[in-house]
Design an enzyme around this catalytic site. Structure first.
Site, PDB file in Angstrom:
ATOM      1  N   ASP A   1       1.542  -0.087  -4.966  1.00  0.00           N
ATOM      2  CA  ASP A   1       0.343   0.048  -5.801  1.00  0.00           C
ATOM      3  C   ASP A   1       0.210   1.410  -6.473  1.00  0.00           C
ATOM      4  O   ASP A   1      -0.277   1.510  -7.598  1.00  0.00           O
ATOM      5  CB  ASP A   1      -0.939  -0.347  -5.028  1.00  0.00           C
ATOM      6  CG  ASP A   1      -1.232   0.518  -3.809  1.00  0.00           C
ATOM      7  OD1 ASP A   1      -0.364   1.317  -3.397  1.00  0.00           O
ATOM      8  OD2 ASP A   1      -2.354   0.388  -3.258  1.00  0.00           O
ATOM      9  N   HIS A   2       0.633   2.473  -5.786  1.00  0.00           N
ATOM     10  CA  HIS A   2       0.506   3.833  -6.341  1.00  0.00           C
ATOM     11  C   HIS A   2       1.243   4.773  -5.399  1.00  0.00           C
ATOM     12  O   HIS A   2       1.716   4.341  -4.344  1.00  0.00           O
ATOM     13  CB  HIS A   2      -0.963   4.246  -6.471  1.00  0.00           C
ATOM     14  CG  HIS A   2      -1.764   4.001  -5.217  1.00  0.00           C
ATOM     15  ND1 HIS A   2      -1.638   4.776  -4.089  1.00  0.00           N
ATOM     16  CD2 HIS A   2      -2.644   3.015  -4.887  1.00  0.00           C
ATOM     17  CE1 HIS A   2      -2.424   4.323  -3.136  1.00  0.00           C
ATOM     18  NE2 HIS A   2      -3.036   3.226  -3.581  1.00  0.00           N
TER      19      HIS A   2
ATOM     20  N   HIS B   1      -1.548   3.648   4.555  1.00  0.00           N
ATOM     21  CA  HIS B   1      -2.539   4.363   3.746  1.00  0.00           C
ATOM     22  C   HIS B   1      -2.774   5.734   4.350  1.00  0.00           C
ATOM     23  O   HIS B   1      -2.794   5.887   5.571  1.00  0.00           O
ATOM     24  CB  HIS B   1      -3.850   3.554   3.726  1.00  0.00           C
ATOM     25  CG  HIS B   1      -4.837   4.036   2.715  1.00  0.00           C
ATOM     26  ND1 HIS B   1      -5.501   5.235   2.820  1.00  0.00           N
ATOM     27  CD2 HIS B   1      -5.259   3.475   1.547  1.00  0.00           C
ATOM     28  CE1 HIS B   1      -6.288   5.395   1.770  1.00  0.00           C
ATOM     29  NE2 HIS B   1      -6.159   4.339   0.979  1.00  0.00           N
TER      30      HIS B   1
ATOM     31  N   GLU C   1       0.807  -1.208   0.000  1.00  0.00           N
ATOM     32  CA  GLU C   1       0.000   0.000   0.000  1.00  0.00           C
ATOM     33  C   GLU C   1       0.854   1.279   0.000  1.00  0.00           C
ATOM     34  O   GLU C   1       1.725   1.453   0.857  1.00  0.00           O
ATOM     35  CB  GLU C   1      -0.953  -0.012   1.209  1.00  0.00           C
ATOM     36  CG  GLU C   1      -1.864   1.195   1.325  1.00  0.00           C
ATOM     37  CD  GLU C   1      -2.723   1.447   0.099  1.00  0.00           C
ATOM     38  OE1 GLU C   1      -3.348   0.498  -0.404  1.00  0.00           O
ATOM     39  OE2 GLU C   1      -2.755   2.594  -0.383  1.00  0.00           O
TER      40      GLU C   1
ATOM     41  N   THR D   1      -5.621   1.530  -5.565  1.00  0.00           N
ATOM     42  CA  THR D   1      -5.334   0.103  -5.347  1.00  0.00           C
ATOM     43  C   THR D   1      -6.037  -0.771  -6.378  1.00  0.00           C
ATOM     44  O   THR D   1      -5.448  -1.720  -6.915  1.00  0.00           O
ATOM     45  CB  THR D   1      -5.829  -0.360  -3.957  1.00  0.00           C
ATOM     46  OG1 THR D   1      -5.410   0.576  -2.976  1.00  0.00           O
ATOM     47  CG2 THR D   1      -5.297  -1.743  -3.611  1.00  0.00           C
TER      48      THR D   1
END
Ligand code: GP9
Ligand code: MN
Length: 417
Positions: free
Chosen positions: A256-257, A197, A38, A82
């Protein structure tokens, strides 16, 4: 219609890169564990914050003999975050611009990696301690042919085991391994971590390093949650070993990003000790990518320019599954033909010579703006590729692909019996 699909197929097949052949022998037939890290960006890997190592376990892995670590690897996600990364991993097709494809096109026909693995005898599943309908996963996973979704209901979240968005990564990994022990093998599990996150909140006891000090609370806390995520991966590897699952698995991990948006450029500039330009911001879209094959011994740091689009072709090739007729925009990362060209969902791109961002062509080496004409041929290709991808999704074109759409008459025949 079908003719639009042929045009895309022609493009994809003309750009096909022959996969490597010497990689997959020891990976074949093993469980495939794919971890979504994450919000993890590459700028924390092998770096320190005020003298504190941020990701000690992952740093060790970058030097490990059984690990291939890609240090020029980019995320290619859009607003679907995600879920966009999951979409890319499954399909090697770009997600949508401006909306999450998990929401808008869960009724489409796909030719997913999960389906392909299931056809080859893998038990396919996703493990994520969140509500099953988040990002419309319950519906989309069915469209992607994922056999089981271990959602929040599969976990016991005890006292002190939740923070921020939900279950903490360490107990999540511990409980997941217990479930893996009961899975038929080989399995393919995608694991979605959560603690790192936004807004990057942690309980005091999980803060393994102090916060950074800048005007951005977000960035300050990000180092701590990244450190916690790193710890959870260490715990996961230990648990796999203790439970006899390690040697017969390969572990693939991708960021993921981004976790830190452009809104924090000032604080980021302070940390990196430079002013963040659009060139730097494009470079900051790098996310870590690891392929860990226990016992392989050939591991090294790989510098190819690569992106999430390459995960599906690479993993399928490792598993010894032929994907040359599939409609993939990425290619096997161990192929000698792999091209140094990564297109972002928003139209930015990176090549070995140029970085294109905010319609400016930058020299990749100096980071200075250069002659726009030099980027022009790549701009054309990037536009085309993104358009092709949109055409596939918007037209639900994969239903016309051999072995997909022509399954429909079967239902009719059944009805007649
Ligand atoms: C939630 C998780 C995080 O289930 O996927 O969502 P994100 O905001 O990163 O897409
Ligand atoms: Mn995410």
């Amino acid at each position: 219609d079908g003719s639009e699909l042929s045009e895309v197929e022609n493009y994809v097949h003309a750009n096909h890169k022959e996969p490597s052949v010497d990689m997959f022998e020891d990976a074949k037939g093993r469980n495939i564990i794919t971890i979504s890290l994450e919000s993890l960006q590459s700028f924390v890997i092998n770096q320190e914050m005020d003298g504190h190592v941020i990701t000690p376990f992952l740093n060790e892995l970058t030097k490990d003999k059984d690990t291939f670590y890609f240090d020029n690897f980019y995320h290619q996600t859009g607003l679907g975050k995600t879920s966009d990364a999951e979409f890319i991993v499954e399909n090697s097709i770009y997600p949508r611009n401006g909306s999450a494809v998990f929401f808008t096109h869960s009724g489409n026909t796909f030719d997913s990696m999960s389906e392909k693995l299931a056809d080859n005898g893998y038990f396919t599943n996703v493990m994520h301690a969140n509500n099953r309908s988040f990002w419309n996963r319950d519906i989309m996973y069915k469209a992607l042919g994922i056999e089981k979704f271990y959602d929040v209901e599969s976990y016991n979240i005890g006292e002190g085991q939740a923070v921020n968005w939900g279950m903490k990564d360490i107990p999540y990994f511990e409980q997941s391994v217990q479930m893996m022990k009961d899975m038929p093998q080989p399995f393919s599990s995608r694991m979605l971590t959560l603690t790192n996150h936004h807004p990057f909140d942690l309980d005091d006891e999980d803060m393994l390093i102090p916060p950074y000090t800048s005007n951005s609370k977000t960035l300050n806390k990000y180092f701590q949650t990244s450190r916690y995520l790193d710890e959870s991966i260490k715990v996961f590897f230990d648990e796999l070993k203790e439970n006899g699952l390690y040697d017969n698995s390969i572990i693939v991990m991708y960021g993921d990003h981004y976790g830190i948006s452009e809104n924090h450029n000032k604080a980021m500039g302070m940390y990196l000790d430079k002013e963040i330009t659009p060139f730097d911001n494009a470079e900051l879209q790098k996310v870590p990518f690891f392929i860990h094959i226990p016992g392989n011994g050939k591991g090294k740091v790989m510098h190819e320019l690569a992106g999430q689009m390459d995960i599906r072709p690479t993993v399928l090739n490792l598993a010894g599954i032929d994907a040359k007729d599939d409609l993939q925009f990425g290619s096997d990362l161990f192929s000698k033909e792999h091209e140094d060209f990564v297109i972002f969902r928003d139209g930015r791109f990176v090549t070995d010579k140029y970085v294109y961002a905010h319609e400016v062509c930058y020299d990749a080496e100096t980071g200075e703006p250069t002659d726009g004409e030099l980027c022009a041929p790549y701009v054309e290709r990037a536009t085309k590729e993104l358009e092709f991808s949109d055409t596939i999704i918007n037209g639900d074109l994969l239903r016309f692909k051999d072995g997909q759409g022509d399954q429909q008459p079967q239902t009719e025949i059944k009805g007649k019996e």
